[in-house]
Motif scaffolding. Structure first.
Motif, PDB file in Angstrom:
ATOM      1  N   LYS A 247       3.482 -13.129  -5.099  1.00 30.83           N
ATOM      2  CA  LYS A 247       2.182 -12.880  -4.461  1.00 30.83           C
ATOM      3  C   LYS A 247       1.974 -11.380  -4.226  1.00 30.83           C
ATOM      4  CE  LYS A 247      -0.956 -13.105  -0.924  1.00 30.83           C
ATOM      5  NZ  LYS A 247      -2.357 -13.037  -1.269  1.00 30.83           N
ATOM      6  N   LEU A 248       2.980 -10.730  -3.609  1.00 31.18           N
ATOM      7  CA  LEU A 248       2.803  -9.330  -3.239  1.00 31.18           C
ATOM      8  C   LEU A 248       2.860  -8.389  -4.435  1.00 31.18           C
ATOM      9  CD1 LEU A 248       4.614  -9.283   0.187  1.00 31.18           C
ATOM     10  CD2 LEU A 248       2.208  -8.815  -0.238  1.00 31.18           C
TER      11      LEU A 248
ATOM     12  N   GLU B 189      -0.430  -8.567  -5.998  1.00 36.33           N
ATOM     13  CA  GLU B 189      -1.425  -7.773  -5.244  1.00 36.33           C
ATOM     14  C   GLU B 189      -1.231  -6.279  -5.511  1.00 36.33           C
ATOM     15  OE1 GLU B 189      -3.785  -8.581  -2.825  1.00 36.33           O
ATOM     16  OE2 GLU B 189      -3.358 -10.658  -2.244  1.00 36.33           O
TER      17      GLU B 189
ATOM     18  N   SER C  97      -2.655  -5.295  -8.864  1.00 33.92           N
ATOM     19  CA  SER C  97      -4.113  -5.238  -8.962  1.00 33.92           C
ATOM     20  C   SER C  97      -4.696  -4.179  -8.010  1.00 33.92           C
ATOM     21  CB  SER C  97      -4.729  -6.622  -8.725  1.00 33.92           C
ATOM     22  OG  SER C  97      -4.380  -7.107  -7.470  1.00 33.92           O
ATOM     23  N   SER C  98      -3.826  -3.408  -7.379  1.00 31.51           N
ATOM     24  CA  SER C  98      -4.300  -2.337  -6.488  1.00 31.51           C
ATOM     25  C   SER C  98      -4.317  -1.009  -7.256  1.00 31.51           C
ATOM     26  CB  SER C  98      -3.359  -2.216  -5.284  1.00 31.51           C
ATOM     27  OG  SER C  98      -2.159  -1.558  -5.668  1.00 31.51           O
TER      28      SER C  98
ATOM     29  N   ARG D 232      -3.158  -7.256   8.484  1.00 27.08           N
ATOM     30  CA  ARG D 232      -3.813  -8.374   7.787  1.00 27.08           C
ATOM     31  C   ARG D 232      -5.110  -8.775   8.483  1.00 27.08           C
ATOM     32  NH1 ARG D 232      -0.641 -14.167   7.312  1.00 27.08           N
ATOM     33  NH2 ARG D 232      -2.262 -15.408   6.294  1.00 27.08           N
TER      34      ARG D 232
ATOM     35  N   GLY E 189      -0.456  -8.577   1.575  1.00 27.24           N
ATOM     36  CA  GLY E 189      -1.194  -7.812   0.561  1.00 27.24           C
ATOM     37  C   GLY E 189      -2.251  -6.887   1.150  1.00 27.24           C
ATOM     38  N   SER E 190      -2.584  -7.073   2.420  1.00 26.58           N
ATOM     39  CA  SER E 190      -3.619  -6.224   3.034  1.00 26.58           C
ATOM     40  C   SER E 190      -3.216  -4.752   3.045  1.00 26.58           C
ATOM     41  CB  SER E 190      -3.907  -6.690   4.464  1.00 26.58           C
ATOM     42  OG  SER E 190      -4.566  -7.929   4.454  1.00 26.58           O
TER      43      SER E 190
ATOM     44  N   ARG F 178      -4.954  -2.642   0.654  1.00 29.91           N
ATOM     45  CA  ARG F 178      -6.413  -2.529   0.709  1.00 29.91           C
ATOM     46  C   ARG F 178      -6.908  -1.705   1.879  1.00 29.91           C
ATOM     47  NH1 ARG F 178      -5.840  -8.138  -0.945  1.00 29.91           N
ATOM     48  NH2 ARG F 178      -5.607  -8.694   1.227  1.00 29.91           N
TER      49      ARG F 178
ATOM     50  N   LYS G 145     -11.306  -8.781   1.130  1.00 28.62           N
ATOM     51  CA  LYS G 145     -10.760  -9.619   0.054  1.00 28.62           C
ATOM     52  C   LYS G 145      -9.536 -10.406   0.513  1.00 28.62           C
ATOM     53  CE  LYS G 145     -12.509  -6.915  -3.772  1.00 28.62           C
ATOM     54  NZ  LYS G 145     -12.260  -5.639  -4.443  1.00 28.62           N
ATOM     55  N   THR G 146      -9.265 -10.397   1.820  1.00 28.16           N
ATOM     56  CA  THR G 146      -8.109 -11.127   2.349  1.00 28.16           C
ATOM     57  C   THR G 146      -8.322 -12.621   2.160  1.00 28.16           C
ATOM     58  OG1 THR G 146      -8.520  -9.627   4.165  1.00 28.16           O
ATOM     59  CG2 THR G 146      -6.540 -10.941   4.297  1.00 28.16           C
ATOM     60  N   GLU G 147      -7.249 -13.328   1.836  1.00 28.64           N
ATOM     61  CA  GLU G 147      -7.370 -14.760   1.610  1.00 28.64           C
ATOM     62  C   GLU G 147      -7.344 -15.573   2.886  1.00 28.64           C
ATOM     63  OE1 GLU G 147      -4.374 -15.825  -1.293  1.00 28.64           O
ATOM     64  OE2 GLU G 147      -5.102 -14.145  -2.496  1.00 28.64           O
TER      65      GLU G 147
END
Lengths: 255, 255
Positions: free
Chosen positions: A31-32, A35, A38-39, A124, A154-155, A158, B235-237
């Motif tokens: 998952k991470l 992320e 895609s960053s 998050r 993943g936040s 972003r 975009k956080t899930e």
């Protein structure tokens, strides 16, 4: 080809000291790492085990590059009880968040949040409510450590995050020309957050530490003291720091 | 006098199986043992080390009774990296929470919350907002395990908590005569929690699991679907389960 020295170097990134020195950090798990890729972050290494390649052939195809390491090496690098089989290194970005930014948007200021899980959860939550900038006092947990990264889900990729001297930052915010730039902070005698009118969608929201709340020398800089009222008859002393932060961010964002 | 067998028995309470069999549980540390002693719970043992007695003579004086054990024994019983030096055993209470209770107050229903830290934090948050009753599906983490007790920060001693078959409980709640008894639950297409009017201060608030949300066979029983909206451009899930629960409880409680 990954050498023994490479492994040693990557392993060193589990420690704050070396993360700071090399301005790099570790990202683990499908998952991470997904992320991360895609960053806009600059990725240095992607390391996987043979078993991971067998289990996730589809994700493997999407990797821009990778090296294979042994399960034993993966264990050395992983911070998890059960290593997920994929780990990456990336370069820590450096952001420049300025007091004037608080004239146009909400900035979250973390004051001594030293539990890495709480820190990650707050990042998050801030991301969920569309906040783009977080400043941390120097005694906050390191945002780039594995446990925090994990908790952000993943936040961290972003949101802009910067360590700073809170007192100075907030003093400057107070002196901004736009007199509507508030500095919010949870205090015992603050205004009920559920009834307080939040007039403008900008300012700084200070979140105090798990055990001491907002520190003494920052307290006088709070211009909009708020408070999460307890229910009738409740004898609880406090809320968990990330829950309190969540309620504050949710309420300010939506009032 | 504490025997080797006593220590073995107390140590067994670290496991869910034996906690359930003996209807007893462990409480560790000054803060929590203090909260235990000021509750109505029946306390069985209080065990301390010599070092603890030296360090906390004032608290020692307030203990109704205690036995001294060796640091090595304390390590066996403790669930902490650094044992705080005081541990107690107490009897697990059994509560009877009924669907009709939801006609007069808010009940929190936990659906598959399996992280002990999240479970404890949600109990603590519910207590903060004056909620008195929590029901859990059987696949929730055990509320009486050390990590959960720790995360509740003492709220476990002030709240009624009961394991139950959620679907049946909620079906019965739906059929109650008082048609104003709502069953709230966070769903993707639920009403914005920040604008929804909560008409009555009663009902059931269902909190879904960390990874799957509210389970399929419970979904049709939700009569008041709600939703925590994301900020613009986020975009956080998802939110952390205990943060989401905190925002839901805060908002419903104060709207």
């Amino acid at each position: 080809m990954i050498t023994k020295n490479d492994i040693k170097f990557i392993q060193s990134l589990k420690q704050t000291k070396y993360r700071k020195e090399h301005k790099m950090f570790l990202v683990e798990g499908n998952k991470l790492v997904g992320e991360l890729l895609s960053s806009n972050f600059k990725v240095e290494d992607i390391l996987v085990t043979d078993l991971w390649l067998e289990k996730f052939p589809e994700m493997a195809q999407t990797l821009p590059f990778y090296d294979i390491i042994s399960p034993k090496q993966m264990e050395q690098l992983s911070s998890m009880v059960t290593p997920p089989g994929i780990i990456a290194t990336a370069h820590t970005p450096s952001y420049n968040i300025k007091p004037e930014d608080a004239e146009n948007e909400f900035i979250v200021a973390l004051d001594g949040i030293n539990d890495p899980g709480n820190l990650g959860t707050i990042i998050r939550t801030a991301d969920w409510f569309g906040i783009k900038k977080i400043i941390c006092s120097s005694d906050c947990a390191d945002a780039w450590q594995p446990k925090t990264i994990q908790s952000t889900m993943g936040s961290i990729f972003r949101i802009e995050i910067m360590e700073t001297y809170l007192k100075e930052f907030l003093s400057k915010t107070q002196k901004l020309q736009n007199s509507k730039t508030r500095i919010y902070g949870a205090l015992m005698d603050g205004e009920n957050i559920f009834t307080k009118k939040i007039e403008n969608k900008n300012g700084v929201i200070v979140i105090g530490s798990e055990s001491h709340g907002i520190r003494q020398d920052v307290l006088p800089l709070i211009t909009a003291p708020i408070h999460i009222p307890r229910g009738e008859g409740s004898k609880t002393e406090s809320l968990n720091a990330s829950v309190a932060a969540g309620i504050i961010l949710a309420t300010i964002h939506n009032s």
